[in-house]
Design a protein around this motif. Structure first.
Motif, PDB file in Angstrom:
ATOM      1  N   ILE A 104      96.219  92.468 -16.176  1.00  0.00           N
ATOM      2  CA  ILE A 104      95.067  91.817 -15.658  1.00  0.00           C
ATOM      3  C   ILE A 104      95.064  89.889 -15.870  1.00  0.00           C
ATOM      4  O   ILE A 104      95.182  89.755 -16.825  1.00  0.00           O
ATOM      5  N   ASP A 105      95.055  89.517 -14.725  1.00  0.00           N
ATOM      6  CA  ASP A 105      94.669  88.269 -14.628  1.00  0.00           C
ATOM      7  C   ASP A 105      94.275  87.644 -13.604  1.00  0.00           C
ATOM      8  O   ASP A 105      94.586  86.683 -12.701  1.00  0.00           O
ATOM      9  N   ALA A 106      92.943  87.951 -13.666  1.00  0.00           N
ATOM     10  CA  ALA A 106      92.060  87.484 -12.340  1.00  0.00           C
ATOM     11  C   ALA A 106      91.118  86.634 -13.017  1.00  0.00           C
ATOM     12  O   ALA A 106      91.457  85.649 -13.418  1.00  0.00           O
ATOM     13  N   GLN A 107      89.855  86.835 -12.734  1.00  0.00           N
ATOM     14  CA  GLN A 107      88.743  85.832 -13.191  1.00  0.00           C
ATOM     15  C   GLN A 107      88.992  85.780 -14.578  1.00  0.00           C
ATOM     16  O   GLN A 107      89.149  86.607 -15.426  1.00  0.00           O
ATOM     17  N   HIS A 108      88.684  84.358 -15.449  1.00  0.00           N
ATOM     18  CA  HIS A 108      88.725  84.231 -16.603  1.00  0.00           C
ATOM     19  C   HIS A 108      87.222  84.229 -17.469  1.00  0.00           C
ATOM     20  O   HIS A 108      87.362  83.721 -18.576  1.00  0.00           O
ATOM     21  N   VAL A 129     100.266 101.019 -20.947  1.00  0.00           N
ATOM     22  CA  VAL A 129     100.064  99.737 -21.596  1.00  0.00           C
ATOM     23  C   VAL A 129      99.069  98.901 -20.469  1.00  0.00           C
ATOM     24  O   VAL A 129      99.153  98.910 -19.402  1.00  0.00           O
ATOM     25  N   ILE A 130      98.134  98.370 -21.163  1.00  0.00           N
ATOM     26  CA  ILE A 130      97.200  97.653 -20.443  1.00  0.00           C
ATOM     27  C   ILE A 130      97.416  96.056 -21.144  1.00  0.00           C
ATOM     28  O   ILE A 130      97.392  96.044 -22.218  1.00  0.00           O
ATOM     29  N   GLY A 131      97.366  95.112 -20.403  1.00  0.00           N
ATOM     30  CA  GLY A 131      97.533  93.875 -20.717  1.00  0.00           C
ATOM     31  C   GLY A 131      97.022  92.549 -19.699  1.00  0.00           C
ATOM     32  O   GLY A 131      96.269  93.093 -18.878  1.00  0.00           O
ATOM     33  N   GLY A 132      97.281  91.475 -20.243  1.00  0.00           N
ATOM     34  CA  GLY A 132      96.765  90.458 -19.297  1.00  0.00           C
ATOM     35  C   GLY A 132      97.213  88.952 -19.912  1.00  0.00           C
ATOM     36  O   GLY A 132      98.048  88.893 -20.789  1.00  0.00           O
ATOM     37  N   ASP A 133      96.741  88.222 -19.103  1.00  0.00           N
ATOM     38  CA  ASP A 133      97.205  86.787 -19.405  1.00  0.00           C
ATOM     39  C   ASP A 133      96.115  85.899 -19.873  1.00  0.00           C
ATOM     40  O   ASP A 133      95.058  86.200 -19.828  1.00  0.00           O
ATOM     41  N   ASP A 134      96.561  84.633 -20.162  1.00  0.00           N
ATOM     42  CA  ASP A 134      95.453  83.415 -20.772  1.00  0.00           C
ATOM     43  C   ASP A 134      94.478  83.804 -21.749  1.00  0.00           C
ATOM     44  O   ASP A 134      93.490  83.432 -21.720  1.00  0.00           O
ATOM     45  N   CYS A 135      95.089  84.618 -22.728  1.00  0.00           N
ATOM     46  CA  CYS A 135      94.161  84.997 -23.869  1.00  0.00           C
ATOM     47  C   CYS A 135      93.926  83.802 -24.697  1.00  0.00           C
ATOM     48  O   CYS A 135      93.005  83.654 -25.490  1.00  0.00           O
ATOM     49  N   GLY A 136      94.350  82.602 -24.406  1.00  0.00           N
ATOM     50  CA  GLY A 136      94.144  81.302 -24.945  1.00  0.00           C
ATOM     51  C   GLY A 136      92.609  80.837 -24.308  1.00  0.00           C
ATOM     52  O   GLY A 136      92.017  79.645 -24.842  1.00  0.00           O
ATOM     53  N   VAL A 137      92.306  81.189 -23.169  1.00  0.00           N
ATOM     54  CA  VAL A 137      91.136  80.822 -22.623  1.00  0.00           C
ATOM     55  C   VAL A 137      89.986  81.622 -23.313  1.00  0.00           C
ATOM     56  O   VAL A 137      90.050  82.751 -23.520  1.00  0.00           O
ATOM     57  N   ASN A 138      89.032  80.759 -23.849  1.00  0.00           N
ATOM     58  CA  ASN A 138      87.675  81.471 -24.349  1.00  0.00           C
ATOM     59  C   ASN A 138      87.235  82.562 -24.059  1.00  0.00           C
ATOM     60  O   ASN A 138      86.962  83.498 -24.796  1.00  0.00           O
ATOM     61  N   GLY A 139      86.983  82.628 -22.668  1.00  0.00           N
ATOM     62  CA  GLY A 139      86.292  83.660 -22.126  1.00  0.00           C
ATOM     63  C   GLY A 139      87.310  84.897 -22.345  1.00  0.00           C
ATOM     64  O   GLY A 139      86.664  86.022 -22.479  1.00  0.00           O
TER      65      GLY A 139
END
Length: 169
Positions: A104-108, A129-139
């Motif tokens: 998942i790397d859609a809306q943040h 596995v489920i995962g995603g990107d941009d976990c540094g973004v607060n939302g």
């Protein structure tokens, strides 16, 4: 390669939710040269949580999508299926426990990430596995933490890149 392992590789189903320019899926296709990959993105940049400097015309949007498809064409080999639509609408097309890997790397924004995880988590096979990107973004970070608690997920966070991932039990 052993035929049984080849058979296994050909049965792997993956989905990327939020394709953007296609850079991540290029890596996925290279790493899993026989997997079926579904690509989900509404490409609705004018209603995006990302900040753009201007409104995009439908022609510009269509041209962007066409360019991404052209970029991926050399590695497609019939393994890519595009779903250019809302994430939840796309998730509803699949039976539960269909996917081995959901990225998942859609809306943040918080609400959007919660919505995506809630829609796609049931689609992951046990042991998948489920995962995603941009976990540094607060939302994203807070949504992942809250959904991990709700779904009883043991989330691992990337160190070199702000990814997150969890194995479905």
């Amino acid at each position: 390669m052993r035929p049984s392992f080849q058979f296994f590789l050909e049965k792997i189903n993956c989905v990327e939710v939020g394709v953007g320019g296609g850079a991540n899926v290029l890596d996925m296709l290279a790493a899993l040269p026989h997997a079926k990959v579904f690509l989900v993105d509404s490409y609705d940049v004018n209603n995006s949580t990302f900040q753009f400097e201007r409104v995009f015309t439908s022609e510009e949007r269509d041209k962007f999508i066409e360019n991404v498809k052209e970029k991926l064409a050399p590695v497609d080999n019939g393994r890519i299926e595009w779903l250019i639509e809302d994430s939840v609408t796309a998730a509803n097309r699949f039976s539960d426990e269909y996917f081995d890997y959901v990225y998942i790397d859609a809306q943040h924004e918080y609400e959007a990430v919660v919505r995506d995880i809630a829609a796609w988590f049931p689609k992951v096979k046990k042991g998948g596995v489920i995962g995603g990107d941009d976990c540094g973004v607060n939302g994203v970070k807070q949504a992942v933490k809250d959904m991990a608690r709700k779904l009883n997920l043991d989330v691992t966070y990337g160190t070199a890149h702000p990814d997150w991932m969890a194995v479905k039990r």
